[in-house]
Enzyme design. Structure first.
Site, PDB file in Angstrom:
ATOM      1  CG  LEU A 192      -2.073  -0.970   1.278  1.00 57.02           C
ATOM      2  CD1 LEU A 192      -2.685  -0.982   2.668  1.00 57.02           C
ATOM      3  CD2 LEU A 192      -3.125  -0.622   0.237  1.00 57.02           C
ATOM      4  CG  ASP A 193      -0.229   4.679  -2.356  1.00 54.52           C
ATOM      5  OD1 ASP A 193      -1.022   4.660  -1.399  1.00 54.52           O
ATOM      6  OD2 ASP A 193      -0.552   5.065  -3.500  1.00 54.52           O
ATOM      7  CB  VAL A 194       2.662   7.398   1.649  1.00 54.10           C
ATOM      8  CG1 VAL A 194       2.453   8.373   2.811  1.00 54.10           C
ATOM      9  CG2 VAL A 194       4.078   6.855   1.677  1.00 54.10           C
TER      10      VAL A 194
END
Length: 306
Positions: free
Chosen positions: A101-103
């Site tokens: 998952l990205d930031v």
């Protein structure tokens, strides 16, 4: 002989899920969990120190010029094995990650410890899709499709209705369904294709572009709206771009406000450990529950095959 710390480590070999909050890099989540697990493992009572026999000099009776010197056997601990000398028994753990998952995104984030990392391949072969909720906002477009990006366009959205939105979603899902059929490498006129489609087991072969297998509107309160998405081979940037394209199809624009993953493989939000529970006891319990569920699924599968 296994030490208490080694036994704790062996009990942690498996998969578990944590809840990754938005605004935190996935590497920081992994490193935090690894640090907490190391603290828990190394806090286990150390094994008893080995002992060795040494002979100590002991003065005997007699005059000062002719004292008898004797050797006295004494059992002493081997200080080379003392924790203060050797340091922690475990200084690093092999903690792997599943689909990242990205930031910007939050939700279910699967981790594996030790030999448990080998189970990722099996998990993603059995569970190809992931579930998300996407919260969007009509009326503006940004350079990265997110709500905090640089605004490049502002549009009206008063003409958008829930029916229009659902028609656009149905069109997008239909196009993705056709793509899924073309990538599945199965003759659509065969009985096999029909049975796979009925059971929901029709999946593409090899690497493919992102494909949506489910798309529906959960909430519509302009300018805000919420979508539920089932997809495979996706990235979070693709999901943000999806909302942007929905806005364009509706003769408007849209940005992504929230991306939340609800399911990754068999793990859902209910199984995901929150930040306060990234501790050894909670992780060990979660891995134990996953092992139990896997055994039950294996028995059910073998009975179904018979």
């Amino acid at each position: 002989m296994r030490t208490p710390a080694t036994r704790l480590y062996r009990s942690l070999e498996g998969l578990f899920a944590v809840y990754k909050p938005a605004g935190v890099h996935w590497k920081l989540v992994r490193d935090t969990v690894e640090t907490n697990l190391l603290k828990g493992i190394n806090s286990a009572p150390p094994p008893a120190l080995r002992t060795q026999v040494k002979f100590l000099l002991q003065s005997g009776a007699g005059s000062e010029d002719h004292k008898e010197v004797t050797l006295r056997p004494v059992r002493l601990p081997v200080l080379a094995d003392h924790p203060l000398v050797t340091g922690p028994e475990f200084q690093k753990l092999r903690v792997g990650v599943g689909h990242r998952l990205d930031v910007f995104s939050s939700g279910v984030f699967v981790l594996g410890v030790g030999n448990g990392n080998a189970k990722f391949k099996e998990m993603y072969e059995r569970y190809n899709t992931r579930d998300y909720t996407l919260e969007g906002e009509f009326g503006r477009a940004t350079d990265d499709f997110s709500h905090d990006g640089r605004v490049i366009e502002r549009t009206t959205y008063d003409h958008i209705t829930c029916d229009k939105l659902e028609r656009v979603l149905a069109t997008i899902q239909g196009a993705n369904q056709k793509a899924l059929l073309s990538y599945s490498n199965v003759d659509m006129r065969s009985q096999e294709a029909y049975e796979l489609a009925v059971r929901g087991m029709l999946f593409p072969e090899g690497k493919t572009p992102p494909i949506l297998t489910g798309l529906r509107c959960l909430d519509f309160q302009p300018p805000r709206f919420t979508l539920e998405v089932q997809c495979m081979n996706e990235t979070q940037r693709y999901l943000r771009r999806l909302l942007h394209e929905v806005g364009l199809e509706l003769r408007s624009s849209a940005v992504c406000v929230v991306i939340r993953r609800l399911r990754d493989g068999p793990f859902t939000l209910q199984e995901a450990l929150t930040r306060q529970r990234w501790t050894l006891p909670d992780v060990a319990q979660a891995i134990c529950q996953d092992h139990s569920i896997r055994r039950k699924r294996g028995k059910a599968f073998s009975q179904g095959a018979e």
